[in-house]
Design a protein around this motif. Structure first.
Motif, PDB file in Angstrom:
ATOM      1  N   GLU A  50       0.834  -1.205   0.000  1.00 59.97           N
ATOM      2  CA  GLU A  50       0.000   0.000   0.000  1.00 59.97           C
ATOM      3  C   GLU A  50       0.872   1.259   0.000  1.00 59.97           C
ATOM      4  O   GLU A  50       0.622   2.207  -0.746  1.00 59.97           O
ATOM      5  CB  GLU A  50      -0.909  -0.004   1.224  1.00 59.97           C
ATOM      6  N   TYR A  51       1.906   1.256   0.838  1.00 63.28           N
ATOM      7  CA  TYR A  51       2.797   2.412   0.899  1.00 63.28           C
ATOM      8  C   TYR A  51       3.668   2.517  -0.353  1.00 63.28           C
ATOM      9  O   TYR A  51       3.960   3.622  -0.817  1.00 63.28           O
ATOM     10  CB  TYR A  51       3.677   2.372   2.142  1.00 63.28           C
ATOM     11  N   ILE A  52       4.076   1.405  -0.903  1.00 66.02           N
ATOM     12  CA  ILE A  52       4.866   1.446  -2.135  1.00 66.02           C
ATOM     13  C   ILE A  52       4.050   2.088  -3.251  1.00 66.02           C
ATOM     14  O   ILE A  52       4.555   2.925  -4.010  1.00 66.02           O
ATOM     15  CB  ILE A  52       5.353   0.036  -2.530  1.00 66.02           C
ATOM     16  N   LYS A  53       2.786   1.736  -3.324  1.00 69.89           N
ATOM     17  CA  LYS A  53       1.916   2.329  -4.337  1.00 69.89           C
ATOM     18  C   LYS A  53       1.809   3.839  -4.140  1.00 69.89           C
ATOM     19  O   LYS A  53       1.912   4.612  -5.097  1.00 69.89           O
ATOM     20  CB  LYS A  53       0.524   1.689  -4.273  1.00 69.89           C
ATOM     21  N   LYS A  54       1.630   4.276  -2.896  1.00 69.08           N
ATOM     22  CA  LYS A  54       1.548   5.708  -2.612  1.00 69.08           C
ATOM     23  C   LYS A  54       2.854   6.423  -2.956  1.00 69.08           C
ATOM     24  O   LYS A  54       2.842   7.545  -3.469  1.00 69.08           O
ATOM     25  CB  LYS A  54       1.195   5.938  -1.146  1.00 69.08           C
ATOM     26  N   LEU A  55       3.978   5.759  -2.687  1.00 61.73           N
ATOM     27  CA  LEU A  55       5.278   6.356  -3.010  1.00 61.73           C
ATOM     28  C   LEU A  55       5.454   6.527  -4.512  1.00 61.73           C
ATOM     29  O   LEU A  55       5.955   7.559  -4.960  1.00 61.73           O
ATOM     30  CB  LEU A  55       6.410   5.486  -2.455  1.00 61.73           C
ATOM     31  N   THR A  56       5.052   5.534  -5.292  1.00 56.85           N
ATOM     32  CA  THR A  56       5.200   5.655  -6.741  1.00 56.85           C
ATOM     33  C   THR A  56       4.359   6.804  -7.278  1.00 56.85           C
ATOM     34  O   THR A  56       4.777   7.504  -8.196  1.00 56.85           O
ATOM     35  CB  THR A  56       4.844   4.345  -7.476  1.00 56.85           C
ATOM     36  N   GLU A  57       3.195   7.012  -6.674  1.00 57.91           N
ATOM     37  CA  GLU A  57       2.329   8.118  -7.103  1.00 57.91           C
ATOM     38  C   GLU A  57       2.923   9.464  -6.706  1.00 57.91           C
ATOM     39  O   GLU A  57       2.981  10.392  -7.518  1.00 57.91           O
ATOM     40  CB  GLU A  57       0.937   7.948  -6.497  1.00 57.91           C
ATOM     41  N   LEU A  58       3.363   9.586  -5.466  1.00 55.60           N
ATOM     42  CA  LEU A  58       3.933  10.844  -4.991  1.00 55.60           C
ATOM     43  C   LEU A  58       5.209  11.211  -5.746  1.00 55.60           C
ATOM     44  O   LEU A  58       5.393  12.365  -6.158  1.00 55.60           O
ATOM     45  CB  LEU A  58       4.248  10.743  -3.493  1.00 55.60           C
ATOM     46  N   LEU A  59       6.081  10.231  -5.930  1.00 53.06           N
ATOM     47  CA  LEU A  59       7.386  10.491  -6.538  1.00 53.06           C
ATOM     48  C   LEU A  59       7.362  10.411  -8.059  1.00 53.06           C
ATOM     49  O   LEU A  59       8.370  10.681  -8.709  1.00 53.06           O
ATOM     50  CB  LEU A  59       8.412   9.499  -5.972  1.00 53.06           C
ATOM     51  N   ASN A  60       6.213  10.018  -8.610  1.00 52.91           N
ATOM     52  CA  ASN A  60       6.046   9.909 -10.062  1.00 52.91           C
ATOM     53  C   ASN A  60       7.093   8.979 -10.682  1.00 52.91           C
ATOM     54  O   ASN A  60       7.777   9.331 -11.634  1.00 52.91           O
ATOM     55  CB  ASN A  60       6.074  11.290 -10.721  1.00 52.91           C
ATOM     56  N   VAL A  61       7.225   7.799 -10.076  1.00 43.26           N
ATOM     57  CA  VAL A  61       8.142   6.772 -10.573  1.00 43.26           C
ATOM     58  C   VAL A  61       7.372   5.460 -10.688  1.00 43.26           C
ATOM     59  O   VAL A  61       6.293   5.318 -10.121  1.00 43.26           O
ATOM     60  CB  VAL A  61       9.354   6.569  -9.628  1.00 43.26           C
ATOM     61  N   ASP A  62       7.924   4.519 -11.417  1.00 39.35           N
ATOM     62  CA  ASP A  62       7.276   3.205 -11.480  1.00 39.35           C
ATOM     63  C   ASP A  62       7.988   2.238 -10.545  1.00 39.35           C
ATOM     64  O   ASP A  62       9.063   2.516 -10.027  1.00 39.35           O
ATOM     65  CB  ASP A  62       7.202   2.664 -12.908  1.00 39.35           C
ATOM     66  N   TYR A  63       7.352   1.121 -10.319  1.00 41.82           N
ATOM     67  CA  TYR A  63       7.905   0.123  -9.401  1.00 41.82           C
ATOM     68  C   TYR A  63       9.301  -0.320  -9.826  1.00 41.82           C
ATOM     69  O   TYR A  63      10.171  -0.521  -8.993  1.00 41.82           O
ATOM     70  CB  TYR A  63       6.993  -1.108  -9.336  1.00 41.82           C
ATOM     71  N   ASN A  64       9.496  -0.477 -11.135  1.00 43.02           N
ATOM     72  CA  ASN A  64      10.773  -0.963 -11.639  1.00 43.02           C
ATOM     73  C   ASN A  64      11.934  -0.058 -11.204  1.00 43.02           C
ATOM     74  O   ASN A  64      13.011  -0.548 -10.874  1.00 43.02           O
ATOM     75  CB  ASN A  64      10.754  -1.068 -13.157  1.00 43.02           C
ATOM     76  N   SER A  65      11.714   1.229 -11.205  1.00 39.22           N
ATOM     77  CA  SER A  65      12.814   2.138 -10.844  1.00 39.22           C
ATOM     78  C   SER A  65      13.149   2.048  -9.352  1.00 39.22           C
ATOM     79  O   SER A  65      14.295   2.268  -8.969  1.00 39.22           O
ATOM     80  CB  SER A  65      12.467   3.583 -11.231  1.00 39.22           C
ATOM     81  N   LEU A  66      12.186   1.741  -8.528  1.00 40.17           N
ATOM     82  CA  LEU A  66      12.463   1.609  -7.095  1.00 40.17           C
ATOM     83  C   LEU A  66      13.178   0.301  -6.770  1.00 40.17           C
ATOM     84  O   LEU A  66      13.972   0.232  -5.848  1.00 40.17           O
ATOM     85  CB  LEU A  66      11.174   1.691  -6.271  1.00 40.17           C
ATOM     86  N   PHE A  67      12.889  -0.727  -7.541  1.00 39.75           N
ATOM     87  CA  PHE A  67      13.428  -2.051  -7.234  1.00 39.75           C
ATOM     88  C   PHE A  67      14.549  -2.492  -8.159  1.00 39.75           C
ATOM     89  O   PHE A  67      15.049  -3.596  -8.071  1.00 39.75           O
ATOM     90  CB  PHE A  67      12.312  -3.088  -7.251  1.00 39.75           C
ATOM     91  N   ASP A  68      14.946  -1.641  -9.094  1.00 48.00           N
ATOM     92  CA  ASP A  68      16.015  -1.949 -10.047  1.00 48.00           C
ATOM     93  C   ASP A  68      15.682  -3.118 -10.976  1.00 48.00           C
ATOM     94  O   ASP A  68      16.577  -3.813 -11.425  1.00 48.00           O
ATOM     95  CB  ASP A  68      17.339  -2.266  -9.338  1.00 48.00           C
ATOM     96  N   TYR A  69      14.402  -3.324 -11.218  1.00 47.86           N
ATOM     97  CA  TYR A  69      14.038  -4.379 -12.173  1.00 47.86           C
ATOM     98  C   TYR A  69      14.316  -3.883 -13.579  1.00 47.86           C
ATOM     99  O   TYR A  69      14.020  -2.749 -13.926  1.00 47.86           O
ATOM    100  CB  TYR A  69      12.554  -4.752 -12.049  1.00 47.86           C
ATOM    101  N   LYS A  70      14.890  -4.730 -14.381  1.00 49.01           N
ATOM    102  CA  LYS A  70      15.204  -4.382 -15.773  1.00 49.01           C
ATOM    103  C   LYS A  70      14.174  -5.055 -16.679  1.00 49.01           C
ATOM    104  O   LYS A  70      13.838  -6.194 -16.500  1.00 49.01           O
ATOM    105  CB  LYS A  70      16.610  -4.857 -16.168  1.00 49.01           C
TER     106      LYS A  70
END
Length: 71
Positions: A50-70
């Motif tokens: 839930e918090y990860i989703k809120k962070l991606t919205e606030l920071l305008n990033v996708d999950y991949n950029s937070l977790f280094d998924y290629k």
């Protein structure tokens, strides 16, 4: 638990800094203490989905950029 990669905290910090936000402003947005948020950046604790989703919205990033998924 080691589900989140060690780079998560650093990526989170980088994304926050790029938006010009403080740890306190992110914590306030999420409705938590700054110390709790800081633990995420230090990889001491892990946020819920839930918090990860809120962070991606606030920071305008996708999950991949937070977790280094290629892709």
């Amino acid at each position: 638990m080691e589900y989140i990669t060690r780079s998560f905290g650093g990526n989170l910090r980088t994304a926050r800094n790029k938006k010009g936000l403080t740890q306190q402003s992110v914590a306030d947005y999420l409705g938590m203490e700054r110390s709790t948020y800081t633990k995420w950046e230090l990889n001491v604790a892990e946020p819920s989905f839930e918090y990860i989703k809120k962070l991606t919205e606030l920071l305008n990033v996708d999950y991949n950029s937070l977790f280094d998924y290629k892709k």
